[in-house]
Design an enzyme around this catalytic site. Sequence first.
Site, short mmCIF file in Angstrom:
data_model
loop_
_atom_site.label_atom_id
_atom_site.label_comp_id
_atom_site.label_asym_id
_atom_site.label_seq_id
_atom_site.Cartn_x
_atom_site.Cartn_y
_atom_site.Cartn_z
N ARG A 233 4.51 0.03 -1.33
CA ARG A 233 3.93 -0.33 0.21
C ARG A 233 4.94 -0.61 1.23
NH1 ARG A 233 0.17 -3.72 -2.22
NH2 ARG A 233 1.63 -5.49 -1.96
N SER B 250 5.38 -14.23 -5.45
CA SER B 250 5.21 -15.29 -6.31
C SER B 250 6.38 -16.15 -6.62
CB SER B 250 5.31 -14.55 -8.01
OG SER B 250 4.22 -13.70 -7.98
N ASP C 71 8.20 -2.41 -7.77
CA ASP C 71 8.66 -1.91 -6.52
C ASP C 71 10.18 -2.04 -6.34
OD1 ASP C 71 6.25 -1.44 -5.66
OD2 ASP C 71 5.96 -3.42 -4.56
N GLY D 211 13.93 15.66 -10.12
CA GLY D 211 14.47 16.78 -9.49
C GLY D 211 13.61 17.28 -8.39
N ARG E 144 -1.36 20.63 -2.81
CA ARG E 144 -2.01 19.68 -3.66
C ARG E 144 -1.46 18.42 -3.53
NH1 ARG E 144 -4.96 23.63 -3.98
NH2 ARG E 144 -5.65 24.45 -5.78
P1 ATP Z 1 4.06 -7.69 -6.26
O1 ATP Z 1 5.73 -7.19 -6.22
O2 ATP Z 1 3.62 -6.99 -7.49
O3 ATP Z 1 3.43 -7.50 -4.96
P2 ATP Z 1 4.12 -10.49 -5.78
O4 ATP Z 1 4.45 -11.72 -6.56
O5 ATP Z 1 5.15 -10.39 -4.56
O6 ATP Z 1 4.09 -9.19 -6.54
P3 ATP Z 1 2.29 -11.35 -3.98
O7 ATP Z 1 0.63 -10.88 -3.98
O8 ATP Z 1 2.64 -11.21 -2.70
O9 ATP Z 1 2.83 -10.65 -5.32
O10 ATP Z 1 2.13 -12.95 -4.42
C1 ATP Z 1 1.62 -13.29 -5.31
C2 ATP Z 1 0.92 -14.89 -5.38
O11 ATP Z 1 2.20 -15.64 -4.99
C3 ATP Z 1 0.17 -14.85 -4.25
O12 ATP Z 1 -1.13 -14.64 -4.58
C4 ATP Z 1 0.34 -16.43 -3.80
O13 ATP Z 1 -0.45 -17.33 -4.87
C5 ATP Z 1 1.93 -16.64 -4.20
N1 ATP Z 1 2.54 -16.43 -2.72
C6 ATP Z 1 2.95 -15.54 -2.11
N2 ATP Z 1 3.33 -15.63 -1.07
C7 ATP Z 1 3.52 -16.97 -0.98
C8 ATP Z 1 3.85 -17.91 0.10
N3 ATP Z 1 4.56 -17.67 1.30
N4 ATP Z 1 3.63 -19.44 -0.15
C9 ATP Z 1 3.12 -19.81 -1.14
N5 ATP Z 1 2.63 -19.03 -2.35
C10 ATP Z 1 2.68 -17.60 -2.06
#
Ligand code: ATP
Length: 365
Positions: free
Chosen positions: A176, A104, A132, A190, A263
């Site tokens: 991930r 994002s 994360d 722990g 488990r």
């Molecule tokens: P999390 O940490 O939970 O994965 P995140 O913000 O890293 O959150 P992503 O799915 O990687 O989650 O990115 C969220 C959104 O940000 C994407 O669906 C896209 O709209 C935008 N985004 C991610 N990478 C890019 C990029 N390189 N360029 C433009 N927009 C991006």
Amino acid sequence: MRIGILTSGGDAPGMNAAIRAATIVAVALGHEPVGIRNGYRGLISGELMPLDPAQVGDALRRGGTILQSARCPEFHEPEARRAARAVLAHAGIDGLIVIGGNGSLTGALHLSDPAEAGDWPVRVIGIPASIDNDIALTSLSIGVDTAMNTIVEACDKIADTASAHGRVFLVEVMGRDCGYLAMTSAIAAGADMVLSPEADRTEGELVDSVVDAVRAVRARGGSQRVMAITAEGIETPTARLKELVDARLASVTGQPQPDIETRVTVLGHVVRGGQPSAFDRLLGSRMGNVAVRSLVDGAHRQMVAWQPPVDAVAGVGERSSHDPYCHLMPLDVVLEATRQLLDGESPLARWRATIFDDLQDVFLL
Ligand code: ATP
């Protein structure tokens, strides 16, 4: 100013605290907050909604995000970002707060890139929110503390039943590309060992390390339970790891079936949900406050960082004049440091990769 607020990517407990704080601080300063629903997808399609303090008051207590979040693959394309800029211009929005993770914040950087946006009048600021904790140059992101508390609470319960039966539990947590949650909650819960993607173990090494831990616990006497925290990003899915461990234990004991029961518990999305902890409410509130006040001061293409590591801030970013625990760090610098962290290139990444190997013997005492 008209200040747009959006949440994007995976939701994180405490996002609502940031939305609430940004809303009430904006109103208190005489500005107008505007909510953008469903992240970048909603921005492109113009899903705007007014935000007022009465509406956001109780949100503080709730997990998820009242603005909803979404993934929007189209935002990787310049045309989608052009459409987003048009929506912001049409709505008269001149400041944008993006609350989300690494992806994002990358979207925010591209949206505001002068090479693409030209002399664009909208100021953009990011707030790191991701369970994360994979964003560099901030000690914590919103949601990490709640997620860790959820894992520790679950592990405490699992430890009770594991001890009663002397069982081996593999507890899988989200992560991930980054094993931060697995590592920190293993210490706090722990656990006897942690398997994280940073350590970069092969399938065989993963099996060896669990089997070695089981044998060490059995040999030392006392509680016979073994608890291993595994991050979802390790080489081998946890269910398969269990099968391989069972097979190896069977061969080690010379029995057709192992006399040691293993488990698997996958905590999955439970870790993402739930009421935010007091600390995440505080963190979200303080970051939301700093974000609005910094936008008003003229900040642009920055991220609000919480107590960045001391060596990271030398010559980079500046301490917020509105909160001494927060810094404003340039988004491009944050994202490059994040890339290095996730690629294992930074000193912090190297430390995370080896520290648990060094600690393994201590864990098993
Ligand atoms: P999390 O940490 O939970 O994965 P995140 O913000 O890293 O959150 P992503 O799915 O990687 O989650 O990115 C969220 C959104 O940000 C994407 O669906 C896209 O709209 C935008 N985004 C991610 N990478 C890019 C990029 N390189 N360029 C433009 N927009 C991006």
